[in-house]
Design a protein around this motif. Structure first.
Motif, PDB file in Angstrom:
ATOM      1  N   ASP A   1       0.312  -6.636   2.514  1.00 50.89           N
ATOM      2  CA  ASP A   1       1.441  -7.245   3.234  1.00 50.89           C
ATOM      3  C   ASP A   1       2.428  -6.174   3.675  1.00 50.89           C
ATOM      4  OD1 ASP A   1       1.045 -10.271   2.394  1.00 50.89           O
ATOM      5  OD2 ASP A   1       0.728  -9.025   0.618  1.00 50.89           O
ATOM      6  N   LEU A   2       2.557  -5.149   2.822  1.00 50.16           N
ATOM      7  CA  LEU A   2       3.553  -4.102   3.057  1.00 50.16           C
ATOM      8  C   LEU A   2       2.909  -2.740   2.868  1.00 50.16           C
ATOM      9  CD1 LEU A   2       6.311  -5.615   0.732  1.00 50.16           C
ATOM     10  CD2 LEU A   2       6.363  -5.644   3.233  1.00 50.16           C
ATOM     11  N   GLY A   3       3.568  -1.707   3.394  1.00 45.89           N
ATOM     12  CA  GLY A   3       3.070  -0.354   3.180  1.00 45.89           C
ATOM     13  C   GLY A   3       4.199   0.646   3.270  1.00 45.89           C
ATOM     14  N   ILE A   4       4.029   1.767   2.576  1.00 44.77           N
ATOM     15  CA  ILE A   4       4.981   2.874   2.728  1.00 44.77           C
ATOM     16  C   ILE A   4       4.197   4.052   3.281  1.00 44.77           C
ATOM     17  CG2 ILE A   4       6.460   4.532   1.526  1.00 44.77           C
ATOM     18  CD1 ILE A   4       7.169   2.337  -0.467  1.00 44.77           C
ATOM     19  N   VAL A   5       4.587   4.504   4.482  1.00 44.31           N
ATOM     20  CA  VAL A   5       3.810   5.559   5.148  1.00 44.31           C
ATOM     21  C   VAL A   5       4.689   6.310   6.131  1.00 44.31           C
ATOM     22  CG1 VAL A   5       2.948   4.077   7.030  1.00 44.31           C
ATOM     23  CG2 VAL A   5       1.527   5.960   6.216  1.00 44.31           C
TER      24      VAL A   5
ATOM     25  N   LEU B   1       9.024   1.688   5.405  1.00 45.60           N
ATOM     26  CA  LEU B   1       8.409   0.489   4.842  1.00 45.60           C
ATOM     27  C   LEU B   1       7.973  -0.376   6.017  1.00 45.60           C
ATOM     28  CD1 LEU B   1       7.886  -1.347   2.273  1.00 45.60           C
ATOM     29  CD2 LEU B   1      10.037  -2.460   2.899  1.00 45.60           C
ATOM     30  N   ILE B   2       6.670  -0.630   6.097  1.00 49.28           N
ATOM     31  CA  ILE B   2       6.168  -1.473   7.193  1.00 49.28           C
ATOM     32  C   ILE B   2       5.623  -2.784   6.622  1.00 49.28           C
ATOM     33  CG2 ILE B   2       5.642   0.335   8.870  1.00 49.28           C
ATOM     34  CD1 ILE B   2       2.731   0.292   7.877  1.00 49.28           C
ATOM     35  N   GLY B   3       5.542  -3.782   7.489  1.00 48.46           N
ATOM     36  CA  GLY B   3       5.046  -5.084   7.043  1.00 48.46           C
ATOM     37  C   GLY B   3       4.093  -5.680   8.062  1.00 48.46           C
TER      38      GLY B   3
ATOM     39  N   ALA C   1       0.851  -1.200   0.000  1.00 50.69           N
ATOM     40  CA  ALA C   1       0.000   0.000   0.000  1.00 50.69           C
ATOM     41  C   ALA C   1       0.877   1.237   0.000  1.00 50.69           C
ATOM     42  CB  ALA C   1      -0.895  -0.011   1.241  1.00 50.69           C
ATOM     43  N   ILE C   2       0.599   2.154  -0.930  1.00 49.43           N
ATOM     44  CA  ILE C   2       1.306   3.436  -0.926  1.00 49.43           C
ATOM     45  C   ILE C   2       0.281   4.566  -1.022  1.00 49.43           C
ATOM     46  CG2 ILE C   2       3.381   2.416  -1.986  1.00 49.43           C
ATOM     47  CD1 ILE C   2       2.682   3.886  -4.573  1.00 49.43           C
ATOM     48  N   GLN C   3       0.742   5.797  -0.774  1.00 47.57           N
ATOM     49  CA  GLN C   3      -0.202   6.926  -0.782  1.00 47.57           C
ATOM     50  C   GLN C   3      -0.679   7.200  -2.214  1.00 47.57           C
ATOM     51  OE1 GLN C   3       1.300  10.844   0.177  1.00 47.57           O
ATOM     52  NE2 GLN C   3      -0.567  11.409   1.262  1.00 47.57           N
ATOM     53  N   LYS C   4      -1.969   7.428  -2.339  1.00 50.74           N
ATOM     54  CA  LYS C   4      -2.558   7.640  -3.672  1.00 50.74           C
ATOM     55  C   LYS C   4      -2.147   8.990  -4.264  1.00 50.74           C
ATOM     56  CE  LYS C   4      -7.156   7.651  -5.851  1.00 50.74           C
ATOM     57  NZ  LYS C   4      -6.938   6.673  -6.916  1.00 50.74           N
TER      58      LYS C   4
END
Ligand code: ATP
Ligand code: MG
Length: 283
Positions: free
Chosen positions: A65-69, A183-185, A7-10
């Motif tokens: 599974d992952l995200g950048i925030v 980067l989170i998981g 998931a990343i910011q739109k």
């Protein structure tokens, strides 16, 4: 094989850098703003484009599974996720600010006062740690105008240059946290191999960003002084030149040392210094 989801910011401050990072990792996808999901054509990965507020929970709940925030959003949502990699962009500081004409001196002066913020959880924790009880007023946007409107005595918000504070008659009072994109998981790691592959690619891109490739010419007589200035990944390559008493030196230097190193290299006899960006460093 399962397809990973990240998931990343739109749209917003983290979107462009997040997309750039993933593209630099060799991932091929369309960054179409109208769509929520974009498949990656050359890696088992799908990209979810979301509001940054939603990313931590999507990752905690395993929808991604992952995200950048931003770290601020992770702390504010109080989620339980793995911190996998700090990404070095989206840097900002969250501060308490007060009106220019206020006579607040120390943190304890905030006791019993009202503070407007979009980050009530982070602020609440900070005040509690400092044994201060204030009235936290949750506002979702344009927090800076609230003291001017008589809605609060102070604010707590992201501050970068301080320009917005200034134009609203406010001054920084206390730094509470600094933040950058992370980067989170999800905690229940499935597809460990794929995640590790992606993290390795991200790390090689980050390492390359911190480093420059340098080629320079030097007379053989001055080579030892020049080499002494160059730690390199291992050791610099020294290549013979058509002119017999001269050699070319190829190496990498950390970006932070760049200007300091270049002037020292010149003093040591380096000439024709060419500096190039590096795309990736695989170690
Ligand atoms: P969304 O529409 O996704 O909810 P947003 O408006 O809440 O976006 P942005 O302003 O795009 O959020 O900021 C996203 C993140 O960028 C912040 O949470 C923070 O981590 C980071 N950031 C870095 N510098 C700044 C800054 N100067 N101001 C605001 N956020 C910053
Ligand atoms: Mg948001």
């Amino acid at each position: 094989m399962k397809t990973l989801k990240i998931a990343i910011q739109k749209s917003g401050r983290l979107n462009e850098k997040s997309v750039e990072l993933l593209k630099n990792c060799g991932l091929s996808f369309d960054n179409y703003k109208s769509s929520l999901i974009s498949p990656v054509s050359n890696f088992p990965l799908e990209i979810l484009f979301l509001r940054d507020d939603d990313i931590p929970e999507y990752v905690q709940d395993g929808i991604a599974d992952l995200g950048i925030v931003g770290e601020n959003m992770i702390q504010e949502t109080e989620v339980d996720v793995n911190y996998l990699q700090r990404l070095g962009f989206g840097k900002c500081t969250l501060k308490i600010a007060v009106p220019n004409n206020s006579n607040f001196q120390t943190l304890t002066d905030l006791q019993g006062k009202s503070i407007a913020t979009s980050y009530p959880a982070i602020l609440g924790k900070f005040l509690k740690e400092n044994n201060i009880q204030s009235d936290i007023r949750m506002i979702s946007g344009s927090v800076e105008i609230s003291p001017g409107l008589g809605l609060s005595d102070a604010i707590f918000d992201i501050v970068s240059t301080g320009g917005t504070l200034k134009s609203n008659g406010l001054k920084p009072f206390a730094d509470v946290m600094s933040s950058e994109a992370i980067l989170i998981g999800n905690k229940n790691i499935e597809n460990q191999d794929l995640i590790e592959e992606l993290i390795a690619r991200i790390q090689s891109v980050l390492r390359a960003k911190e480093t420059k490739y340098v080629v320079l010419n030097v007379a053989k007589a001055n080579l030892p002084q020049v080499i002494e200035l160059l730690p390199g990944v291992k050791s610099p390559s020294v290549v013979p030149l058509a002119e017999e008493d001269w050699v070319a030196v190829h190496t990498v230097i950390p970006e932070r040392d760049f200007w300091d190193k270049i002037s020292k290299l010149k003093q040591a006899g380096a000439q024709g210094i060419v500096v190039m960006p590096i795309e990736k460093i695989i170690v």
